[in-house]
Design a protein around this motif. Structure first.
Motif, PDB file in Angstrom:
ATOM      1  N   UNK A   1       0.718  -1.215   0.063  1.00 57.89           N
ATOM      2  CA  UNK A   1       0.050   0.223  -0.093  1.00 57.89           C
ATOM      3  C   UNK A   1       0.726   1.201  -0.014  1.00 57.89           C
ATOM      4  N   UNK A   2       0.563   2.267  -0.927  1.00 57.25           N
ATOM      5  CA  UNK A   2       1.350   3.534  -0.932  1.00 57.25           C
ATOM      6  C   UNK A   2       0.702   4.763  -1.090  1.00 57.25           C
ATOM      7  N   UNK A   3       0.956   5.843  -0.999  1.00 61.31           N
ATOM      8  CA  UNK A   3       0.452   7.193  -1.197  1.00 61.31           C
ATOM      9  C   UNK A   3       1.626   7.844  -1.596  1.00 61.31           C
ATOM     10  N   UNK A   4       1.660   8.274  -3.158  1.00 62.52           N
ATOM     11  CA  UNK A   4       2.644   9.053  -3.511  1.00 62.52           C
ATOM     12  C   UNK A   4       2.167  10.350  -4.385  1.00 62.52           C
ATOM     13  N   UNK A   5       3.226  11.215  -4.654  1.00 61.79           N
ATOM     14  CA  UNK A   5       3.033  12.557  -5.124  1.00 61.79           C
ATOM     15  C   UNK A   5       3.845  12.960  -6.309  1.00 61.79           C
ATOM     16  N   UNK A   6       3.582  13.728  -7.498  1.00 64.41           N
ATOM     17  CA  UNK A   6       4.584  14.080  -8.437  1.00 64.41           C
ATOM     18  C   UNK A   6       3.986  14.349  -9.381  1.00 64.41           C
ATOM     19  N   UNK A   7       4.494  15.488 -10.260  1.00 64.17           N
ATOM     20  CA  UNK A   7       3.996  16.104 -11.559  1.00 64.17           C
ATOM     21  C   UNK A   7       3.487  14.996 -12.383  1.00 64.17           C
ATOM     22  N   UNK A   8       2.303  15.449 -13.074  1.00 62.06           N
ATOM     23  CA  UNK A   8       1.620  14.259 -13.876  1.00 62.06           C
ATOM     24  C   UNK A   8       2.656  13.638 -14.691  1.00 62.06           C
ATOM     25  N   UNK A   9       2.877  12.260 -14.991  1.00 55.32           N
ATOM     26  CA  UNK A   9       3.997  11.662 -15.631  1.00 55.32           C
ATOM     27  C   UNK A   9       3.400  11.502 -17.142  1.00 55.32           C
ATOM     28  N   UNK A  10       2.311  11.913 -17.403  1.00 52.07           N
ATOM     29  CA  UNK A  10       1.723  11.500 -18.948  1.00 52.07           C
ATOM     30  C   UNK A  10       1.381  12.684 -19.722  1.00 52.07           C
ATOM     31  N   UNK A  11       0.946  12.451 -20.930  1.00 54.54           N
ATOM     32  CA  UNK A  11       0.761  13.924 -21.946  1.00 54.54           C
ATOM     33  C   UNK A  11      -0.514  14.244 -21.205  1.00 54.54           C
ATOM     34  N   UNK A  12      -0.508  15.642 -21.036  1.00 55.08           N
ATOM     35  CA  UNK A  12      -1.622  16.480 -20.612  1.00 55.08           C
ATOM     36  C   UNK A  12      -2.749  16.628 -21.798  1.00 55.08           C
ATOM     37  N   UNK A  13      -3.919  16.135 -21.389  1.00 51.72           N
ATOM     38  CA  UNK A  13      -4.993  16.350 -22.563  1.00 51.72           C
ATOM     39  C   UNK A  13      -5.659  17.777 -22.487  1.00 51.72           C
ATOM     40  N   UNK A  14      -6.630  18.077 -23.269  1.00 54.04           N
ATOM     41  CA  UNK A  14      -7.432  19.444 -23.331  1.00 54.04           C
ATOM     42  C   UNK A  14      -8.266  19.494 -22.032  1.00 54.04           C
ATOM     43  N   UNK A  15      -8.982  18.213 -22.132  1.00 56.60           N
ATOM     44  CA  UNK A  15      -9.814  17.983 -20.933  1.00 56.60           C
ATOM     45  C   UNK A  15      -9.138  17.248 -19.728  1.00 56.60           C
ATOM     46  N   UNK A  16      -9.387  17.863 -18.648  1.00 58.69           N
ATOM     47  CA  UNK A  16      -8.540  17.157 -17.488  1.00 58.69           C
ATOM     48  C   UNK A  16      -9.183  15.863 -17.067  1.00 58.69           C
ATOM     49  N   UNK A  17     -10.468  15.406 -17.358  1.00 65.65           N
ATOM     50  CA  UNK A  17     -11.165  14.073 -17.251  1.00 65.65           C
ATOM     51  C   UNK A  17     -10.179  13.139 -18.030  1.00 65.65           C
ATOM     52  N   UNK A  18      -9.791  13.619 -19.451  1.00 63.74           N
ATOM     53  CA  UNK A  18      -8.903  12.516 -20.024  1.00 63.74           C
ATOM     54  C   UNK A  18      -7.717  12.389 -19.542  1.00 63.74           C
ATOM     55  N   UNK A  19      -7.092  13.657 -18.964  1.00 64.07           N
ATOM     56  CA  UNK A  19      -5.679  13.379 -18.531  1.00 64.07           C
ATOM     57  C   UNK A  19      -5.768  12.588 -17.138  1.00 64.07           C
ATOM     58  N   UNK A  20      -7.000  12.591 -16.400  1.00 64.71           N
ATOM     59  CA  UNK A  20      -7.016  11.693 -15.318  1.00 64.71           C
ATOM     60  C   UNK A  20      -7.170  10.146 -15.733  1.00 64.71           C
TER      61      UNK A  20
END
Length: 328
Positions: free
Chosen positions: A219-238
């Motif tokens: 089990x873990x909880x981590x944070x970092x800048x989003x490591x994937x390509x950012x999409x125009x819609x935040x739902x798609x990025x999620x």
């Protein structure tokens, strides 16, 4: 006989007369003249007839061919002829190989030449050479987007429907403080025992639970800048971020959506992860929270995953989601 002076006779002495032939010595010495009957007999003997035989014909020699005369040539000439023949053979073999390579399948066919016009050209205008027909530009396959790849991934069940995350089972851990991720520009709660902080790499912050036997992962909880390509819609990025987190789940894991909701700081997507550990079916509860800090170049990612072997800690996901704050 002695002469009157008392000298000896000589061959050419004066006062002596030649002796007559009849008084010659009947037994002549060697070197004296041949008897007269021998000479007479020799004069009356017939001379032998001399005949000249025709010269013999030269022997016939076999006609020599040019090939049989090679042996008469000097060796340097033979070597030059052999070298020239070898060069011709090599050149012919290279030409054959080149023709075979050009005839291999898969080569682009040469462009057709347009047929000249049937009407004769006017005398005043020069004859234009035939022109090559313009070939259409190659049609390239349309480039696929990251979302198309994600939706075609059999591990992802399409886009999630909007749903609110309810209370998960278990008793929440107390909040012992907060953790500041300056790189991601986000604040998140520091949970008390049994949670503890751990080495963050490759993330920026990390909290973990003690390892559970047979859980398949920790089990873990981590944070970092989003490591994937950012999409125009935040739902798609999620969605892309949730798909990326499968890299930190057991091999062969698939997910199913539980919740998709907006938050004051961005977007939350919760899901259930299913996999097998030594042939036994297991699962985890997980969530990603995308945070949009005002001055950040890209959103921050907070990711939490707790295996079913520690189901009593699933309520901590509700605590985490409600306490995330972006940095101002």
């Amino acid at each position: 006989m002695l002469d009157g002076v008392g000298g000896e006779s000589g061959a050419g002495g004066a006062g002596f007369a030649a002796a007559p032939a009849a008084e010659a010595d009947p037994a002549p010495r060697r070197g004296r003249a041949v008897p007269s009957y021998v000479a007479a007999e020799a004069e009356t003997a017939p001379l032998p007839r001399i005949t000249v035989s025709p010269p013999p014909f030269p022997p016939k020699t076999a006609t020599r061919t040019p090939l049989s005369r090679i042996g008469d040539l000097p060796m340097r000439v033979v070597y030059r002829i052999a070298a020239a023949g070898l060069a011709i053979v090599v050149a012919a073999a290279a030409a054959v190989v080149l023709l075979v390579l050009r005839a291999q399948p898969g080569e682009a066919p040469s462009r057709p030449i347009a047929a000249p016009s049937a009407a004769p050209p006017s005398p005043a205008s020069p004859v234009a050479p035939p022109t090559l027909a313009a070939s259409p530009p190659p049609v390239s396959a349309p480039e696929r987007t990251a979302m198309e790849d994600a939706l075609d991934d059999p591990r992802v069940p399409g886009e999630p429907e909007r749903a609110k995350l309810g209370k998960l089972p278990g008793k929440p851990a107390r909040v012992a403080g907060r953790i500041i991720d300056r790189r991601s520009r986000v604040h998140l709660p520091r949970l008390g025992g049994p949670w503890k902080r751990a080495a963050a790499s490759p993330f920026r912050t990390r909290q973990v639970l003690p390892a559970a036997k047979g859980a398949g992962h920790r089990a873990l909880i981590v944070s970092c800048p989003v490591p994937i390509e950012v999409q125009d819609d935040l739902r798609d990025t999620a969605l892309l971020a949730a798909r990326w987190t499968l890299n930190h789940q057991p091999r062969g894991a698939t997910l199913s959506w539980v919740a998709s909701q907006p938050a004051k700081y961005g977007r939350v997507l919760a899901y259930r992860v299913k996999y097998q550990v030594k042939g036994e079916k297991r699962s985890s509860m997980a969530a990603v929270a995308l945070v949009e800090p005002p001055k950040a170049a890209k959103p921050a990612l907070v990711f939490v995953s707790i295996p079913d072997a520690q189901r009593s800690r699933w309520r901590d996901i509700n605590t985490l989601i409600s306490r995330i704050r972006p940095m101002r």
